[in-house]
Design a protein around this motif. Structure first.
Motif, PDB file in Angstrom:
ATOM      1  N   GLY A   1       4.995  85.156 -34.638  1.00 52.65           N
ATOM      2  CA  GLY A   1       6.058  85.169 -35.621  1.00 52.65           C
ATOM      3  C   GLY A   1       6.111  83.885 -36.427  1.00 52.65           C
ATOM      4  O   GLY A   1       5.493  82.880 -36.069  1.00 52.65           O
TER       5      GLY A   1
ATOM      6  N   LYS B   1       7.951  88.995 -37.873  1.00 54.23           N
ATOM      7  CA  LYS B   1       7.099  89.296 -36.724  1.00 54.23           C
ATOM      8  C   LYS B   1       5.838  89.976 -37.231  1.00 54.23           C
ATOM      9  O   LYS B   1       5.897  90.855 -38.088  1.00 54.23           O
ATOM     10  CB  LYS B   1       7.833  90.188 -35.731  1.00 54.23           C
ATOM     11  CG  LYS B   1       9.017  89.487 -35.109  1.00 54.23           C
ATOM     12  CD  LYS B   1       9.714  90.364 -34.106  1.00 54.23           C
ATOM     13  CE  LYS B   1      10.926  89.616 -33.551  1.00 54.23           C
ATOM     14  NZ  LYS B   1      11.670  90.442 -32.613  1.00 54.23           N
TER      15      LYS B   1
ATOM     16  N   ARG C   1       1.649  91.401 -36.183  1.00 47.79           N
ATOM     17  CA  ARG C   1       0.710  91.910 -35.180  1.00 47.79           C
ATOM     18  C   ARG C   1      -0.689  91.796 -35.777  1.00 47.79           C
ATOM     19  O   ARG C   1      -0.878  91.968 -36.978  1.00 47.79           O
ATOM     20  CB  ARG C   1       1.038  93.370 -34.853  1.00 47.79           C
ATOM     21  CG  ARG C   1       0.145  94.005 -33.797  1.00 47.79           C
ATOM     22  CD  ARG C   1       0.642  95.403 -33.410  1.00 47.79           C
ATOM     23  NE  ARG C   1       0.838  96.285 -34.526  1.00 47.79           N
ATOM     24  CZ  ARG C   1      -0.101  97.064 -35.061  1.00 47.79           C
ATOM     25  NH1 ARG C   1      -1.320  97.061 -34.574  1.00 47.79           N
ATOM     26  NH2 ARG C   1       0.173  97.859 -36.076  1.00 47.79           N
TER      27      ARG C   1
ATOM     28  N   ARG D   1       9.254  81.575 -38.420  1.00 48.80           N
ATOM     29  CA  ARG D   1      10.684  81.417 -38.635  1.00 48.80           C
ATOM     30  C   ARG D   1      10.913  80.205 -39.522  1.00 48.80           C
ATOM     31  O   ARG D   1      10.204  79.207 -39.408  1.00 48.80           O
ATOM     32  CB  ARG D   1      11.408  81.232 -37.290  1.00 48.80           C
ATOM     33  CG  ARG D   1      12.927  81.145 -37.464  1.00 48.80           C
ATOM     34  CD  ARG D   1      13.652  81.061 -36.134  1.00 48.80           C
ATOM     35  NE  ARG D   1      13.181  79.921 -35.385  1.00 48.80           N
ATOM     36  CZ  ARG D   1      12.928  79.932 -34.080  1.00 48.80           C
ATOM     37  NH1 ARG D   1      13.074  81.015 -33.357  1.00 48.80           N
ATOM     38  NH2 ARG D   1      12.515  78.843 -33.480  1.00 48.80           N
TER      39      ARG D   1
ATOM     40  N   THR E   1       0.879  89.678 -30.880  1.00 51.11           N
ATOM     41  CA  THR E   1       1.902  89.404 -31.877  1.00 51.11           C
ATOM     42  C   THR E   1       2.168  87.905 -31.994  1.00 51.11           C
ATOM     43  O   THR E   1       1.873  87.127 -31.088  1.00 51.11           O
ATOM     44  CB  THR E   1       3.218  90.120 -31.523  1.00 51.11           C
ATOM     45  OG1 THR E   1       3.685  89.639 -30.257  1.00 51.11           O
ATOM     46  CG2 THR E   1       3.024  91.633 -31.467  1.00 51.11           C
TER      47      THR E   1
ATOM     48  N   GLU F   1      13.266  85.354 -39.885  1.00 53.95           N
ATOM     49  CA  GLU F   1      12.173  85.468 -38.919  1.00 53.95           C
ATOM     50  C   GLU F   1      11.329  86.690 -39.247  1.00 53.95           C
ATOM     51  O   GLU F   1      11.864  87.769 -39.510  1.00 53.95           O
ATOM     52  CB  GLU F   1      12.720  85.578 -37.501  1.00 53.95           C
ATOM     53  CG  GLU F   1      11.644  85.507 -36.450  1.00 53.95           C
ATOM     54  CD  GLU F   1      12.180  85.371 -35.045  1.00 53.95           C
ATOM     55  OE1 GLU F   1      11.681  86.082 -34.158  1.00 53.95           O
ATOM     56  OE2 GLU F   1      13.100  84.550 -34.835  1.00 53.95           O
TER      57      GLU F   1
END
Length: 138
Positions: free
Chosen positions: A24, A39, A41, A26, A22, A37
């Motif tokens: 992310g 996220k 994968r 932001r 993963t 934010e």
């Protein structure tokens, strides 16, 4: 995973990433001026958006949930969970004023403006790269 300049395809940043790992992104929303934010994968060479959180709901934010997605409010923030949105690549412009786009990768926060010029168009994607590519060969 690599970040490339969208126009020249020049490599800006790269790191190894495993299947189902993963990361992310932001940034500060330009209108609401609050943090957003996302996220992601990695699966089968695709980037999958799995969750999004934001403080203010309005212009520029998700306004419809896809089947199976769930909207929660927790600690004063909106969270869209159970997302399964697939992308072959992410395209964005690095913010010039207040966005502060930041890559969240392996426990590290990497400001995108430190990797490439603010205002530049970048593409984030998964590439299979040989060891020779990694060390600067062909």
């Amino acid at each position: 995973m690599v970040i490339r300049d969208t126009h020249s395809l020049q490599l800006v940043w790269s790191s190894r990433i495993s299947e189902d790992s993963t990361f992310g992104l932001r940034w500060t929303h330009s209108i609401h001026r609050s943090l957003v934010e996302e996220k992601y994968r990695i699966h089968d060479g695709q980037i999958i958006l799995t969750e999004m959180s934001f403080h203010d709901y309005g212009i520029g934010m998700e306004n419809e949930l896809a089947p199976g997605e769930k909207l929660d409010i927790q600690d004063g923030q909106f969270h869209i969970r159970n997302m399964n949105r697939h992308f072959p690549a992410l395209h964005l412009f690095i913010g010039q004023v207040r966005a502060g786009h930041t890559l969240l990768f392996s426990g590290t926060e990497i400001p995108l403006g430190s990797l490439h010029a603010p205002g530049a168009a970048i593409t984030i994607q998964v590439e299979k790269r040989s060891i020779l590519n990694e060390i600067g060969g062909y």
